[in-house]
Design a protein around this motif. Structure first.
Motif, short mmCIF file in Angstrom:
data_model
loop_
_atom_site.label_atom_id
_atom_site.label_comp_id
_atom_site.label_asym_id
_atom_site.label_seq_id
_atom_site.Cartn_x
_atom_site.Cartn_y
_atom_site.Cartn_z
N LEU A 55 -4.83 -24.13 21.18
CA LEU A 55 -4.21 -23.42 21.89
C LEU A 55 -4.79 -22.63 23.08
O LEU A 55 -4.23 -22.47 24.14
N TRP A 56 -6.14 -21.89 22.58
CA TRP A 56 -6.63 -20.94 23.76
C TRP A 56 -7.62 -21.52 24.50
O TRP A 56 -7.85 -20.96 25.71
N LEU A 99 -2.86 -23.23 26.38
CA LEU A 99 -2.12 -22.08 26.93
C LEU A 99 -2.59 -21.71 28.26
O LEU A 99 -2.07 -21.06 29.09
N GLY A 140 -0.48 -17.05 20.31
CA GLY A 140 -0.52 -18.17 21.00
C GLY A 140 0.89 -19.21 20.74
O GLY A 140 1.27 -19.54 21.90
N THR A 172 -3.59 -16.93 16.52
CA THR A 172 -2.56 -18.22 16.24
C THR A 172 -1.25 -17.79 16.73
O THR A 172 -0.59 -18.43 17.37
N THR A 209 -6.55 -25.03 15.40
CA THR A 209 -5.22 -24.73 16.14
C THR A 209 -5.57 -23.68 17.07
O THR A 209 -5.21 -23.71 18.58
N ASN A 210 -6.37 -22.71 17.13
CA ASN A 210 -6.76 -21.60 17.83
C ASN A 210 -7.37 -22.25 19.09
O ASN A 210 -7.52 -22.14 20.36
#
Length: 446
Positions: free
Chosen positions: A14-15, A19, A417, A414, A10-11
């Protein structure tokens, strides 16, 4: 462990991908929509902030804080461990060129944070007799989407109020233990006690704390950093050379010390810059919402100054300290690298200086993040939920000082984000509202 893998994946999504594009994208969107407001209005923004810094302070009350107190509360949250550890990580992982891309993200972030502050002011309201506001309020009232607002509120309470504050207390405990050999548990209890004293004083005591401590901590670190950079003045030119050359051809920098690609320079520069100044993340609007101003755009201009101070001043000085002292070749990373830079210049006083600076940075962030979480507790549960939230934050602060579980840190990333997504959706959707507010303000001023 399956849960750890899910958080890790997930991270990464996202990152590493989502994002960065969302946050930079919304910054570019507002830069053009508002006709480069961060350039056109930079002088009046700085004048508005520093022109009244020596005026007699007013006490915050149920109607809000002064504009400067709101900015100080926002900066308290913005200037944290990311200014020390984040910059060091950006340089090691993305090369010195990452600092250039950090500046780029800050430039666009100024337009984003202007919009956040304007919307926070526009949609603020009184809850149980006290003024409050933030993304949950402009998502529910502006977008008319209660579900998305609730999602944002839950994410930010977990990300900042609980898990994020564990990270901050751990950073303080580790730094103090390393510099002064004080028990981490004892540090945790002291942090919890001091924060409890501030929390229980409500908005008035939080505003009083931030307006006094934030200018002091910023000045302390800025002066210390400038002294080190001037001590190594011969390396200032080469340091800027590494930054600009590394932005576009990282592998050509410093004789191959940084074996990174341009993609890595951009990725780490942008992500660490945005994480540091929090533009677009939905955190600082909670502080700007409660400012007592005549027009929403006034506080928008003040918010721009927060990004300037956080990223263009403090993060840049951290980078120059690391590059001019030459400690980047040591192989260390995070706060250890920054500590090494200060120790190289100040000798045995370097480590305590960083420990004290980190204490102020992280402690003020705890106060700011608590305040942001509280605004969302009010949104979800009203005033009655605050006593339970306050108690849980205290528990998490003590736990955070002793625990160093990577999963906790990853969970903070997480939820940080996740809270960005509904905020950015609202920012894109409410762009015309922000533009109209700025146009109205400019008509009044002209």
């Amino acid at each position: 462990m399956v849960f750890e893998k899910i958080i890790g994946i997930t991270n990464k999504i996202l990152w590493d991908y989502l994002l960065i594009f969302l946050l930079v994208g919304v910054g570019v969107y507002y830069t053009f929509k508002l006709k480069f407001v961060q350039v056109r209005k930079l002088h009046p923004a700085m004048k508005q902030v520093f022109g009244g810094i020596f005026k007699k302070s007013e006490k915050a009350d149920n109607d809000g804080m002064t504009s400067f107190q709101a900015l100080a509360t926002a900066i308290a949250a913005q200037v944290g461990t990311g200014n020390l550890a984040g910059v060091a990580t950006a340089i090691i992982s993305g090369g010195p060129g990452a600092i250039f891309w950090m500046w780029v993200s800050a430039f666009f972030g100024m337009a984003t944070i202007f919009a956040e502050a304007v919307l926070a002011q526009t949609y603020k309201e009184k809850v149980d007799g006290e003024i409050t506001g933030g993304p949950a309020y402009y998502i529910s009232k502006g977008l008319k989407n209660r579900g998305l607002a609730v999602f944002f509120s839950i994410a930010i309470i977990i990300a900042l109020g609980f898990v994020g504050n564990m990270v901050q207390s751990n950073s303080i405990a580790a730094a103090m233990n390393n510099a002064f050999d004080v028990s981490k548990v004892l540090i945790g209890v002291i942090i919890a006690f001091l924060t409890f004293l501030i929390f229980t004083g409500g908005m008035s005591r939080i505003a009083s704390f931030t307006e006094k401590v934030v200018p002091f901590m910023a000045l302390l670190y800025i002066v210390g950093s400038i002294i080190i950079v001037l001590m190594n003045y011969k390396n200032i030119g080469p340091a800027f050379g590494m930054i600009f050359k590394g932005a576009f051809s990282p592998k050509a920098v410093a004789g191959g010390v940084f074996g990174v690609s341009m993609k890595q320079a951009v990725r780490f520069g942008v992500s660490k810059g945005l994480f540091s100044n929090e533009a677009g993340m939905g955190s600082t609007p909670h502080a700007h919402a409660v400012a007592k101003v005549n027009h929403p755009a006034e506080q928008g201009l003040v918010a721009i100054a927060g990004v300037v101070i956080d990223t263009l001043v403090i993060c840049t000085l951290t980078a120059l300290v690391i590059l001019t002292t030459g400690v980047y070749i040591s192989g260390a990373t995070g706060p250890v690298l920054t500590q090494m830079a200060f120790t190289a210049a100040f000798g045995k006083y370097g480590n305590p200086f960083i420990a004290i600076s980190l204490f102020f940075f992280a402690f003020s962030t705890i106060i700011g993040w608590y305040f942001f979480g509280e605004a969302n507790v009010k949104f979800l549960f009203g005033e009655s939920g605050i006593k339970y939230y306050r108690f849980l934050v205290i528990i998490f602060l003590v736990l955070g000082s002793t625990l160093e579980v990577q999963l906790v840190w990853d969970m903070a990333d997480t939820f940080n984000g996740l809270m960005v997504i509904p905020n950015v959706i609202a920012l894109f959707a409410l762009g015309s509202k922000v533009k109209d507010s700025l146009s109205n303000y400019e008509k009044i001023k002209n």
